[in-house]
Design an enzyme around this catalytic site. Structure first.
Site, mmCIF file in Angstrom:
data_model
loop_
_atom_site.group_PDB
_atom_site.id
_atom_site.type_symbol
_atom_site.label_atom_id
_atom_site.label_comp_id
_atom_site.label_asym_id
_atom_site.label_seq_id
_atom_site.Cartn_x
_atom_site.Cartn_y
_atom_site.Cartn_z
ATOM 1 N N ASP A 40 4.264 -2.557 8.073
ATOM 2 C CA ASP A 40 4.162 -2.388 6.644
ATOM 3 C C ASP A 40 3.636 -3.700 6.084
ATOM 4 O OD1 ASP A 40 4.665 -1.362 4.092
ATOM 5 O OD2 ASP A 40 6.547 -2.466 4.027
ATOM 6 N N THR A 59 -0.025 0.505 4.768
ATOM 7 C CA THR A 59 0.583 0.111 3.509
ATOM 8 C C THR A 59 0.256 1.117 2.428
ATOM 9 O OG1 THR A 59 0.648 -1.586 1.828
ATOM 10 C CG2 THR A 59 -1.403 -1.355 3.024
#
Lengths: 342, 1113
Positions: free
Chosen positions: B374, B654
């Site tokens: 992430d 993301t």
């Protein structure tokens, strides 16, 4: 307070939890391995020579007396109808057979290590517990009860199939037979005789009474309490022949200790000469293509004659030596150039 | 209606209904339908599972199996209890619920659908709520969904109109769709019943829905009615079912197990067949000394065959290392403590160390091929900082000095003394632009103190210390810019009734009337404000990405600034350009009417607004650029570099914007200067005149040609080339395009798209996926996971939006970040910081893998050479299933005699020390692709086991050709035979392990020598007593008698040595692992202290050999 909390949460900084325990990292360097191999090799060769020489000094005389061939002395006993058959095997020793001489009988193609056979005994009976005389172990079947449902003591296939050929050894001196005394003591494990197997306690002073209500094993000519009527210490379950038989052999070809020749004129061994072995031939083996033999042997510190160990030690020992030499060559060859680099 | 009611009565079938009716506050409504307290899911999260996972073994072998099941159950139970505890933390969280006009404290799990729940500031919502009432006057509340989708900005949610009355007596029902996982979609209706009126209907959209997991911000309290609870909340639906993860090692184990099962069965078959062949011979089947019982005789022959087969299976079943499962479980369970205990993972900031949620995957940490990370909160701290700005071509930097400034600026003065480079006027204009051009709100500071002042800005009355001024904005960049301007003396004081106040350097308050805000959108990639100064001037300030600003300003201004912007961008900063223009009264009038009209348009409002914006934002003059840094996590770049060095491919997934994510990738050195970026985003797709799908295919083919076909074949083991000869590719894709790739309009293309996409991705050093929905992240992970060779994937993230990918990947890592605890709770491992990943993988993962791989191989090996003699013995006992070893030995072999050394080994072994593993990331590649559990090493171990088993059996067999082994002429029986073999066996397998041990701690010494001593002691003890509970005293004095025989000693010694000889030779001759590892750091190798550095420099014979031969050739 805060510090306490911190201390509680922070992982312990010990060598173990951080995987930093001091450790020895063995590294097999050439400096260790080559001399190590050499030493081990030499030691093994030494042991091997010792073993091999020892094994060579052990004298063994063995003879198959099954009587398969028609001209063999015991052939006539192989006919099943022939009860209480005896036959005589003669042989001669050219040199002194150094004593103490051990007298073995050997069987082959005889599977004492069958699983069903092996469990077919009742230890509690053999430990002298008369409580089990009336209800033998189920594993003993079909040797637990006779056809009239009487319990058999000692029950089971092992006891039932006890080796019952007997031998008498004579030295023939000038045509006359001189019996060689055979010692039946000390042929079984000390612990078997003294601890593991126990006779039932006599009832009213009679040993036989303790067997009341039981029958002898089917193949036995006489009950257990009559195995040795002369020596009460060799009677019943403590009969040494019985104990030897009860220790099952590991392989289908085996030998078991029958007697030792330790007494009298023959304590130093069997002198050269002619001998006659009188066999009371009772034990049938031909039905399963088995063989019977007798073996005379003396023993050394390593036990009976066995060349295998000595040869194995010699081979492995030389292997180690050879390898250490090869490694030394490789090492020496590359060590110098290594030094040049350095 | 009837159907619905029926369904409801049926209870469980409720899911089929496509909508639900919720009674606000559970009050009956005067509707046609009678009030039925409907059954909804309770507000409880259940992530623990009750199933006890038992290792399946085809054969039951009594005690060991029981032992296995018990230990496994205890372990699983313990871990389940931990999960349960974590769930309870959430489920028992106290919430306030309005019930019958009173607020009642309840546990969070007791919330029912229809309850009116009160949530106060900074609390997370306990379930999905429809916002009914807010403490803010305008009926809005601010929410951050950082833990859901990673966006940390504040979002505005609205109350349902007409409900801001007394909530205690609000008669209303809500009809809404059944729960579905899409976070951004919600459709519903609210009927509000008023006495003597038609019920009012209000439509509900996502702007009314407050999601569980989001946090209330900047709003004192709200009331909302629960619509989805527990496992039906959108957050819970976005969790994927926590499936039991199995590691690759377990798969290998299963494969090996299959082989051994085949060996077992074939052994049994061979024995059974031979038994009947053998018995067919005259007299063999039933010799007179071993007659069968009547029952045996009567048994059907085929039945007998079958039971014989089963008996052989039972006899040989020990070849299946049942106890391995226990040992593996124990190893994993105990081994995972080393992760928890590691003080390097301890983060003093949050006062926590690493957390292990499942210990099943320790070794998987050493096998990772793909890392999915992430961005927000994982790679970056999500903490923007103003770095520098450039005004009219001159650079200003307020941070500490740096030497590498470009030629024409040398600014390193203190904050307040800007060099007068660009001219006072320009500077102030720029700073004013920064202060005005944004949508930042000032947080009502000290709201606790001024409790009754719900809104309104008190900045003027109570001048606060400027550092404590809180700003709220939809983007953290804006805050950073406003703060940046503050550093230079211009402070934004707030917006009050359409007028913005700023305090300038002279501490005078300037007031501007805010006329229009031209909102930011990702297509324009800029925003503007139109303000009116006190003096009546109308100004437009615009800020945006360089690419969107440069074409709209005068070209001669661009060149001066472009250099800065590009330099900043390559440094990984987020850059924005600032422009302004002065509007004349006429111009403004045109713009004003245009904008107003566009806003009110009913059709194509978006397009009209866009056109208007574009029209207004022209002919501006560029005044400067800013650089903002999203601070990376500590050592993020080093960690990523190490991961890539270790041969892992790093993908960034993301939900953030592409530009932001890209700059982060540059900053993390995932993309480098020379990396050629292949972009596959909505923007690239919409360039052409082609349809999107066609363009997509074209681009995919193009990239595939460039990255896959033209690229030179990647050398094995070298994933990242440091030489410039090889072109590095980076791949960028966004969520919309990805969904196009994954679910193309024509189903037939799907596989083609996917395979092209995958191949491109696999040839790129780094892949960036932006604008991802949580489930899309999981989709990507799943796709890679299921691709050819099924590589091991690892996901790391910190927010609830990462949960699905954490669950999907083979290994899920949670970061104990700021965005809540969902990720941590659903992860397999949790670490405080990204930088800890390096040690977790390179050191812990590597060691765990080596340990467990060795453990597995060793177990198979030791059971093979354990049972092989028993198999061979069948040939010598008439195939009668006679065991070679005593029952005690059979049971104890795996449990007591040989289990502890391998357990100690598998917990403590460090074949290469941790420091070296961390320093040389490339060492990780040596164990890649399950290197130690492939068929080759397995074959090696199996051959070794067979060799030793043969040696044990036949060595003793030849010895027993004359069973008179004692000097008193007495003979040994079958149990002596077995005991000799067993003694050789126990010593050999233990010493084999000793040979393999490279890291001898006192525990290893203790356990290895201890278990040998224990064996000897046990054998004496077991054979020394007549055990009253045994039916047969088979081993009575067998061991002691054996030791009284010199021959037995000699055969034991030679067999042990001979069995280990090949192994010793191999250790001496084998090229040591990681040749550079010890040479590089000679000082490291005398950790133990006993080795001199001289010997460690060339420790092995073959090392000198191989090294030399290399140099010679």
């Amino acid at each position: 307070m805060k510090n306490e909390g911190e201390a509680a949460k922070r992982p312990d900084n010990t060598a173990f939890t951080q995987q930093r325990l001091p450790a020895w990292q063995p590294i097999l360097s050439a400096g260790i391995v080559i001399p190590g191999f050499l030493l081990i090799g030499l030691a093994f060769i030494g042991i091997g020579i010792g073993l091999f020489l020892t094994s060579q000094t052990i004298q063994v005389w063995e003879m198959d007396y099954t009587g398969v061939e028609k001209d063999s002395p015991c052939f006539r006993c192989t006919i099943l109808s022939n009860q209480n058959c005896t036959c005589e095997v003669t042989f001669s020793l050219s040199t002194l057979f150094t004593g103490p001489v051990f007298f073995y009988y050997g069987l082959s193609n005889y599977y004492q290590n069958f699983r069903k056979y092996g469990v077919s005994k009742d230890y509690y009976q053999l430990a002298g517990d008369t409580g089990y005389f009336k209800s033998p172990e189920a594993d003993c079947a079909p040797y637990a009860y006779d056809s009239k449902k009487n319990p058999i003591v000692p029950c089971g296939a092992i006891a039932n199939s006890i080796f019952n050929d007997t031998f008498e050894l004579y030295q023939i001196i000038n045509g006359t037979k001189k019996q060689v005394p055979l010692d039946g003591k000390g042929i079984s494990w000390w612990t078997d005789y003294n601890i593991k197997y126990r006779n039932p306690s006599p009832v009213n002073g009679s040993f036989a009474k303790s067997f009341d209500g039981t029958v002898k094993p089917i193949n036995w000519p006489k009950p257990a309490y009559e195995l040795d009527l002369i020596d009460p210490n060799n009677n019943g379950f403590l009969n040494q022949d019985f104990l030897v038989w009860m220790r099952r052999a590991a392989l289908p070809q085996f030998r078991k200790l029958y007697r030792r020749i330790t007494d009298g004129d023959y304590a130093a061994g069997l002198p050269a000469g002619n001998y006659s072995l009188k066999v009371h031939y009772n034990y049938p083996v031909l039905s399963f293509d088995g063989r019977k033999k007798v073996v005379f042997s003396n023993v050394s510190w390593m036990g009976g004659k066995n060349d295998f160990l000595g040869i194995a030690y010699l081979v492995v020992g030389s292997l180690c030596v050879v390898m250490s030499v090869v490694m030394l060559v490789v090492y020496a060859k590359f060590k110098f150039s290594d030094d040049d680099d350095a | 209606m009837l159907r619905r009611r029926l369904n409801r009565l049926c209870g469980g079938d409720e899911k089929r209904v496509d909508s639900r009716t919720i009674y606000v506050g559970h009050r009956p409504c005067p509707d046609t339908e009678a009030f039925i307290p409907s059954k909804f899911c309770d507000n409880r999260i259940v992530s623990s599972k009750v199933i006890v996972d038992t290792p399946t073994s085809p054969v039951t072998s009594g005690l060991p199996l029981f032992f296995v099941i018990t230990v496994t159950a205890i372990k699983q139970g313990y871990e389940d209890w931990l999960r349960h505890k974590a769930d309870n933390e959430v489920n028992k969280y106290p919430v306030t619920v309005l019930e019958d006009g009173r607020s009642v404290k309840k546990e969070s799990e007791k919330i029912k659908v229809g309850d009116v729940v009160e949530v106060v500031e900074d609390e997370t919502f306990p379930c999905d709520l429809i916002l009914l009432q807010s403490s803010r006057e305008d009926g809005t509340c601010f929410v951050t969904t950082a833990s859901l989708d990673g966006e940390s900005n504040h979002k505005t949610h609205y109350t349902v109109p007409d409900t801001e009355k007394d909530l205690q007596a609000l008669p209303a029902t809500i009809e809404c769709e059944q729960p579905q996982p899409d976070l951004y979609k919600f459709v519903g209706r609210m009927h509000i019943y008023k006495p003597e009126q038609e019920p009012a209907v209000r439509s509900l959209g996502p702007e009314n829905l407050l999601l569980k997991g989001a946090t209330l911000k900047n709003t004192k309290k709200i009331y909302g009615v629960a619509v989805y609870t527990g496992m039906e909340t959108k957050m819970a639906l976005n969790y994927q079912g926590k499936s039991q993860k199995r590691s690759a090692v377990e798969k290998s184990i299963n494969a090996f197990l299959l082989v051994y099962l085949c060996i077992l069965i074939s052994k049994a078959v061979v024995c059974t067949t031979l038994k009947y062949v053998w018995q067919s011979k005259e007299g063999q089947d039933e010799p007179w000394y071993n007659q069968k019982t009547q029952k045996e005789k009567d048994t059907n022959m085929y039945l007998k065959m079958f039971t014989d087969f089963l008996s052989f299976m039972v006899l040989f079943n020990f070849i299946i290392p049942v106890s391995m499962y226990v040992t593996v479980e124990m190893q994993k369970f105990l081994g995972s403590f080393f992760i928890t205990w590691d003080k390097d993972f301890f983060d003093p900031e949050i006062q926590e160390g690493a957390l292990v949620n499942t210990s099943d995957l320790n070794e998987e940490l050493g096998q990772v091929e793909y890392v999915f990370t992430d961005k927000t909160g994982t790679l970056t701290q999500n903490n923007m900082e103003f770095i520098e700005c450039c005004i009219d071509g001159f650079q200003y930097k307020h941070r500490d000095t740096r030497s590498e400034l470009d030629g024409f600026t040398v600014t390193d003065g203190p904050v307040n003394k800007l060099q007068q480079k660009a001219g006072q006027e320009k500077e102030e204009l720029f700073l004013r632009a920064l202060c005005l051009c944004h949508t930042v709100q000032v947080k009502e500071a000290g709201s606790e103190v001024l409790a009754d002042q719900v809104d309104g800005i008190d900045g003027l009355l109570l001048p606060q210390p400027e550092e404590e001024r809180g700003f709220i904005a939809s983007s953290p960049d804006e805050i950073a810019l406003v703060r940046g301007a503050m550093e230079y003396g211009f402070t934004f004081l707030g917006l009050e009734s359409k007028s913005m106040k700023i305090k300038n350097r002279e501490n005078n308050i300037e007031e501007y009337k805010l006329l229009h805000v031209l909102n930011f959108d990702p297509v324009r990639r800029r925003m503007s404000v139109i303000v009116q100064t006190k003096s009546g001037e109308t100004l437009l300030f615009c800020k945006g990405a360089d690419s969107s600003i440069f074409p709209r300003v005068r070209p001669e201004e661009v060149d001066r600034i472009r250099m800065h912007v590009e330099r900043n961008a390559t440094e990984g900063y987020r850059t924005l350009c600032v422009a302004y223009k002065q509007l004349s009264a006429e111009e403004y009038a045109v713009a004003d009417t245009g904008l107003r009209e566009a806003r009110l348009a009913l059709q194509d409002r978006e397009q009209k607004l866009m056109a208007m914006y574009n029209q207004v934002e022209t002919g501006m003059s560029l005044i400067g650029a800013t650089a903002v840094e999203d601070r990376l996590q500590e050592e993020a770049a080093e960690t990523m570099e190490a991961l890539q060095g270790a041969g892992m491919k790093v993908w960034v997934l993301t939900g953030d914007k592409m530009e932001t994510a890209k700059s982060t990738c540059y900053a993390c050195r995932l993309f480098q200067r020379g990396t050629e970026l292949l972009e596959l985003t909505v923007r690239t797709l919409e360039d052409g005149r082609l349809k999107r799908e066609e363009k997509l295919l074209e681009l995919l083919r193009d990239y595939h040609r460039r990255a896959v076909q033209d690229a030179p074949p990647v050398k094995a083991g070298v994933t990242r080339s440091w030489s410039t000869a090889n072109q590095d590719y980076g791949f960028i894709i966004d969520g919309a395009t990805l969904s196009l790739v994954m679910n193309p309009p024509r189903e037939a293309d799907a596989s083609q798209y996917r395979s092209l996409f995958l191949q491109i991705c696999q040839n790129c050093t780094a892949v960036l996926c932006c604008r991802m929905a949580p489930l899309q992240k999981a989709q990507i992970v799943k796709m890679v996971k299921n691709s050819k060779g099924s590589p091991i994937t690892l996901s790391i993230g910190d927010g609830a939006n990462d949960v699905s990918m954490i669950l999907e990947a083979h290994v899920g890592i949670g970061i104990k970040g700021k965005e809540g605890r969902q990720a941590v709770r659903n992860s397999d491992y949790a670490i405080p910081k990204l930088k800890h990943l390096k040690k977790l993988l390179l050191a812990h993962g590597h060691l765990y893998y080596v340990r467990i791989a060795h453990l597995v191989q060793y177990f198979f090996y030791k059971n093979l050479c354990f049972i092989l003699p028993q198999f061979l013995y069948q040939f010598f006992c008439g195939y009668s299933q006679q065991p070679l070893y005593d029952a005690a030995y059979l049971t104890m072999y795996n449990i007591c005699f040989t289990s502890m050394p391998i357990l100690a080994y598998s917990l403590l072994e460090q074949h290469i020390s941790m420091e070296i593993l961390l320093d040389n990331a490339a060492l990780y590649r040596e164990i890649a692709n399950n290197a130690m559990l492939r068929w080759r090493p397995f074959l090696y171990w199996t051959v070794l086991g067979i060799f030793q088993g043969l040696l044990f059996f036949f060595g003793v067999r030849f010895l027993f050709s004359n069973p008179a082994l004692q000097d008193n002429g007495q003979v040994f029986g079958n149990w002596s035979y077995g005991t000799i073999v067993f003694t050789v066996l126990v010593f050999t397998v233990t010493l084999k392990l000793a040979l393999d041990t490279r890291h001898w701690t006192w525990i290893n010494h203790f356990v290895i020598w201890g278990s040998l001593a224990f064996y000897v002691f046990f054998s004496f003890f077991w054979g020394g007593i007549i055990w009253p509970f045994l039916k047969q005293q088979r081993l009575y004095f067998v061991f002691a008698n054996m030791l009284s025989s010199v021959s037995a000693w000699l055969v034991i010694i030679i067999l042990i040595l001979l069995s280990l000889l090949p192994e010793i030779l191999l250790v001496v001759l084998r090229k040591p692992r990681g040749p550079h590892s010890r040479q590089k750091k000679p000082s490291q190798s005398n950790v133990g202290g006993s080795q001199s550095s001289q010997s460690s420099a060339r420790p092995l014979l073959m090392r000198t050999f191989s090294d030399e031969s290399n140099s010679v050739i």
